[in-house]
Every structure is written in C-alpha cells, then in structure tokens.
Motif scaffolding. Structure first.
Motif, PDB file in Angstrom:
ATOM      1  N   UNK A 164       7.661   9.084   2.134  1.00 45.90           N
ATOM      2  CA  UNK A 164       7.348   7.928   2.974  1.00 45.90           C
ATOM      3  C   UNK A 164       6.817   8.385   4.321  1.00 45.90           C
ATOM      4  N   UNK A 165       5.629   7.912   4.659  1.00 41.86           N
ATOM      5  CA  UNK A 165       5.016   8.303   5.930  1.00 41.86           C
ATOM      6  C   UNK A 165       5.199   7.192   6.956  1.00 41.86           C
ATOM      7  N   UNK A 166       6.058   7.424   7.924  1.00 42.61           N
ATOM      8  CA  UNK A 166       6.277   6.475   9.028  1.00 42.61           C
ATOM      9  C   UNK A 166       6.526   5.059   8.529  1.00 42.61           C
ATOM     10  N   UNK A 167       7.545   4.870   7.686  1.00 49.10           N
ATOM     11  CA  UNK A 167       7.736   3.530   7.121  1.00 49.10           C
ATOM     12  C   UNK A 167       8.106   2.475   8.155  1.00 49.10           C
ATOM     13  N   UNK A 168       8.591   2.898   9.325  1.00 48.69           N
ATOM     14  CA  UNK A 168       9.008   1.891  10.311  1.00 48.69           C
ATOM     15  C   UNK A 168       8.083   1.817  11.519  1.00 48.69           C
ATOM     16  N   UNK A 169       6.946   2.522  11.431  1.00 45.15           N
ATOM     17  CA  UNK A 169       6.080   2.649  12.618  1.00 45.15           C
ATOM     18  C   UNK A 169       5.725   1.296  13.229  1.00 45.15           C
ATOM     19  N   UNK A 170       5.450   0.306  12.389  1.00 41.90           N
ATOM     20  CA  UNK A 170       4.961  -0.961  12.935  1.00 41.90           C
ATOM     21  C   UNK A 170       6.036  -2.044  12.922  1.00 41.90           C
ATOM     22  N   UNK A 171       7.292  -1.646  12.744  1.00 43.50           N
ATOM     23  CA  UNK A 171       8.334  -2.650  12.569  1.00 43.50           C
ATOM     24  C   UNK A 171       9.160  -2.880  13.827  1.00 43.50           C
ATOM     25  N   UNK A 172       9.614  -4.134  13.989  1.00 43.04           N
ATOM     26  CA  UNK A 172      10.548  -4.415  15.075  1.00 43.04           C
ATOM     27  C   UNK A 172      11.946  -3.955  14.661  1.00 43.04           C
ATOM     28  N   UNK A 173      12.895  -4.049  15.607  1.00 37.07           N
ATOM     29  CA  UNK A 173      14.232  -3.473  15.370  1.00 37.07           C
ATOM     30  C   UNK A 173      14.901  -4.085  14.133  1.00 37.07           C
ATOM     31  N   UNK A 174      14.733  -5.408  13.944  1.00 38.90           N
ATOM     32  CA  UNK A 174      15.400  -6.058  12.819  1.00 38.90           C
ATOM     33  C   UNK A 174      14.832  -5.537  11.498  1.00 38.90           C
ATOM     34  N   UNK A 175      13.517  -5.466  11.427  1.00 36.92           N
ATOM     35  CA  UNK A 175      12.892  -4.976  10.194  1.00 36.92           C
ATOM     36  C   UNK A 175      13.139  -3.490   9.984  1.00 36.92           C
ATOM     37  N   UNK A 176      13.291  -2.756  11.089  1.00 32.10           N
ATOM     38  CA  UNK A 176      13.625  -1.340  10.960  1.00 32.10           C
ATOM     39  C   UNK A 176      15.001  -1.203  10.304  1.00 32.10           C
ATOM     40  N   UNK A 177      15.950  -2.045  10.724  1.00 35.43           N
ATOM     41  CA  UNK A 177      17.286  -2.005  10.114  1.00 35.43           C
ATOM     42  C   UNK A 177      17.229  -2.367   8.640  1.00 35.43           C
ATOM     43  N   UNK A 178      16.457  -3.407   8.320  1.00 36.16           N
ATOM     44  CA  UNK A 178      16.321  -3.801   6.915  1.00 36.16           C
ATOM     45  C   UNK A 178      15.726  -2.654   6.110  1.00 36.16           C
ATOM     46  N   UNK A 179      14.749  -1.985   6.702  1.00 32.18           N
ATOM     47  CA  UNK A 179      14.114  -0.888   5.973  1.00 32.18           C
ATOM     48  C   UNK A 179      15.078   0.278   5.770  1.00 32.18           C
ATOM     49  N   UNK A 180      15.938   0.512   6.757  1.00 29.94           N
ATOM     50  CA  UNK A 180      16.935   1.583   6.578  1.00 29.94           C
ATOM     51  C   UNK A 180      17.869   1.250   5.425  1.00 29.94           C
ATOM     52  N   UNK A 181      18.217  -0.030   5.299  1.00 25.06           N
ATOM     53  CA  UNK A 181      19.048  -0.432   4.153  1.00 25.06           C
ATOM     54  C   UNK A 181      18.284  -0.218   2.849  1.00 25.06           C
ATOM     55  N   UNK A 182      16.997  -0.529   2.878  1.00 26.51           N
ATOM     56  CA  UNK A 182      16.157  -0.321   1.694  1.00 26.51           C
ATOM     57  C   UNK A 182      16.164   1.151   1.290  1.00 26.51           C
ATOM     58  N   UNK A 183      16.034   2.015   2.295  1.00 25.87           N
ATOM     59  CA  UNK A 183      15.991   3.445   1.989  1.00 25.87           C
ATOM     60  C   UNK A 183      17.320   3.916   1.425  1.00 25.87           C
ATOM     61  N   UNK A 184      18.407   3.390   1.966  1.00 27.78           N
ATOM     62  CA  UNK A 184      19.720   3.774   1.450  1.00 27.78           C
ATOM     63  C   UNK A 184      19.836   3.360  -0.017  1.00 27.78           C
ATOM     64  N   UNK A 185      19.343   2.166  -0.347  1.00 24.18           N
ATOM     65  CA  UNK A 185      19.400   1.706  -1.742  1.00 24.18           C
ATOM     66  C   UNK A 185      18.479   2.549  -2.618  1.00 24.18           C
ATOM     67  N   UNK A 186      17.294   2.850  -2.102  1.00 23.81           N
ATOM     68  CA  UNK A 186      16.332   3.620  -2.888  1.00 23.81           C
ATOM     69  C   UNK A 186      16.825   5.043  -3.114  1.00 23.81           C
ATOM     70  N   UNK A 187      17.604   5.560  -2.159  1.00 25.08           N
ATOM     71  CA  UNK A 187      18.071   6.939  -2.241  1.00 25.08           C
ATOM     72  C   UNK A 187      19.225   7.097  -3.219  1.00 25.08           C
ATOM     73  N   UNK A 188      19.743   5.971  -3.702  1.00 26.09           N
ATOM     74  CA  UNK A 188      20.922   6.055  -4.565  1.00 26.09           C
ATOM     75  C   UNK A 188      20.656   6.921  -5.789  1.00 26.09           C
TER      76      UNK A 188
END
Ligand code: ADP
Ligand code: ADP
Length: 229
Positions: A164-188
């Motif tokens: 993943x190349x800069x998945x949060x580059x254009x995201x606000x704080x809320x979407x950055x948090x959501x994306x971190x949750x996504x990554x945690x799920x994807x990393x399972x």
C-alpha cells in the motif's frame, strides 16, 4: 524464510538518478511492515521494485526465499495486492470496480471484502446496492471510501502480501482511523508492506523501517524508535 526479503537493494532510474542504496528489509508472513520517511526518500520506488516495474541495479529481492528474477512475473504478481498512491477508481459502480480484480467473483465474495473495509453501510444506503456509482455522477463515495474500495479491490484476489502506497495521504483524521481499522482487518490473514510519511498511520506495525535519501536510517517498532530518538 520471510515472505519478502530485500537484501542490499540499490536502484538508479534510467536517467541516472540514484534512488536507493543498500536497502535491506524483510516481511515475514502475516506481519505488518511500514516504510516511512520524507517525500523523495525512495519509498514508492521500493514498492515499484517489488512489483517488478523496473529491474534492480543492485542487490536481491526474494519471494519466499527465491530470487524474484527466477520467478515468472505473473506468478509473483498474483501473490501481491498493489494499491498505488491515489489509486484510481473507475467511474463505474462499486460492483464494476471490484470485478476488475476478480471478474468471476460472486456477490457473496464482493460483500465479504466490502465488510473487511467497512463499506457495506455505504453501499446498502443506496437502493441499488452494489450498483451504486463511484464516479462523479449520482451517489458519490467520499475520498476515504474510494481509497477503501481500492483496497477492497486488491483484497479480492486474496494476495499473500498487500503493498500500500500512502493509503492515508489524502484522508482526514476520521478516515485515517477507519483505514487503520481496515488494515488491521486485512492483516489478519496476510502480510502488509505499507508506505507512509505519517507515523500515525503505522503505529501498530510489527516493524517500521525509516528511509531517508534512499538509505535505511532506522528500524524497529514504534516504541523502539521513540526510545532511540
Ligand atoms: P543498523 O541499522 O544500525 O545498521 P540494525 O541492527 O538495524 O543496525 O541492522 C544491522 C544489519 O542487519 C543491517 O545492515 C540490515 O541490513 C540487517 N537487518 C536488520 N534488520 C533487518 C530486517 N528486518 N530484514 C533484513 N535485514 C535486516
Ligand atoms: P517517496 O515515495 O519516498 O516520496 P519516490 O520513490 O517516489 O520517493 O522517489 C524517490 C526519488 O526518485 C525522488 O527523488 C524522485 O524524484 C525520483 N524519481 C521517482 N520516479 C522517478 C523516475 N521515473 N525517473 C527518475 N527519477 C524518479
């Protein structure tokens, strides 16, 4: 044997620009590795080399112990889910975007990856379900939702390693948090190699590799990096 291993990798673009020097890192199966550093450090280039976009000018990249030069490109690519920076989404529907990666996937598989990235709520909000348009007409997905859709697309092919190349580059704080949750799920059930210029995106990585001027200048967990700096 790690899933992915870079040993003493160096790289110069065809115009002679030396971008990477002596970069070594490894991504064990199931682990999360982050590549951080300032703009221009060479982070995206590392992902491009793993994808096989350019031949190495020095060093070795191994996949499960095998030099990637000995692997058919398609066989390696089938194991990688590469999501480029500002990954393009089609001006089509959610379904069309997902079918790009896996043309034969059924709705069950499509809904499953949308659940992984937390998008089912958005799609269900539309009476048209998976036929909700992603582009600039009709119902729109936000920037963060589009980014998560791009990740969902790459998850559909069940890659062993997500790049993943800069998945949060254009995201606000809320979407950055959501994306971190996504990554945690994807990393399972897969490994992640994530490029970021913000450490906040990758705090919970198993290993953070800090790149500057094309060289590894530090590595460790977030706690270790904070201790030594
Ligand atoms: P330093 O970064 O101070 O040189 P390290 O202990 O981080 O010391 O690394 C020593 C050497 O071991 C590095 O040159 C690097 O090539 C290699 N190395 C360290 N960690 C890894 C890793 N996770 N994967 C591959 N090689 C590594
Ligand atoms: P990062 O992802 O850390 O911002 P990049 O890997 O994108 O860094 O770029 C590293 C360096 O390589 C930069 O100096 C950039 O200008 C240069 N670079 C990137 N792509 C090319 C290219 N196609 N040709 C020549 N130089 C390039």
């Amino acid at each position: 044997v790690p899933l992915l291993q870079l040993d003493d990798v160096s790289f110069a673009y065809p115009d002679g620009t030396q971008v990477l020097s002596g970069v070594s890192l490894s991504v064990p199966a199931g682990s999360r590795v982050a590549l951080v550093g300032p703009s221009g450090a060479g982070k995206s280039t590392v992902l491009a080399l793993v994808e096989g976009f350019y031949p190495l000018t020095g060093g070795t990249i191994r996949w499960a112990g095998t030099d990637v030069r000995e692997l058919p490109r398609a066989a390696l690519r089938a194991q990688l889910g590469y999501v480029e920076q500002e990954a393009p989404v089609l001006a089509g529907t959610v379904r069309e975007n997902l079918l790009l990666a896996a043309p034969d996937a059924g709705d069950d598989a499509l809904w499953a990856v949308l659940a992984d990235v937390g998008l089912t709520g958005v799609v269900q909000r539309s009476a048209r379900g998976l036929d909700v348009p992603v582009g600039d007409e009709g119902v729109l997905l936000s920037g963060g939702e589009r980014q998560r859709l791009a990740i969902a697309r790459s998850l559909l092919s069940r890659p062993a390693l997500l790049l993943l190349d800069e998945p949060t580059a254009s995201l606000d704080a809320r979407n950055e948090n959501l994306l971190r949750e996504t990554l945690a799920a994807a990393a399972a059930d897969r490994a992640l190699l994530v490029v970021a210029h913000r450490l906040s995106t990758v705090l919970d990585s198993d290993q953070i590799v800090v790149l500057d001027g094309g060289r590894v200048v530090a590595r460790g967990t977030h706690a270790e990096l904070v201790e030594t700096s």
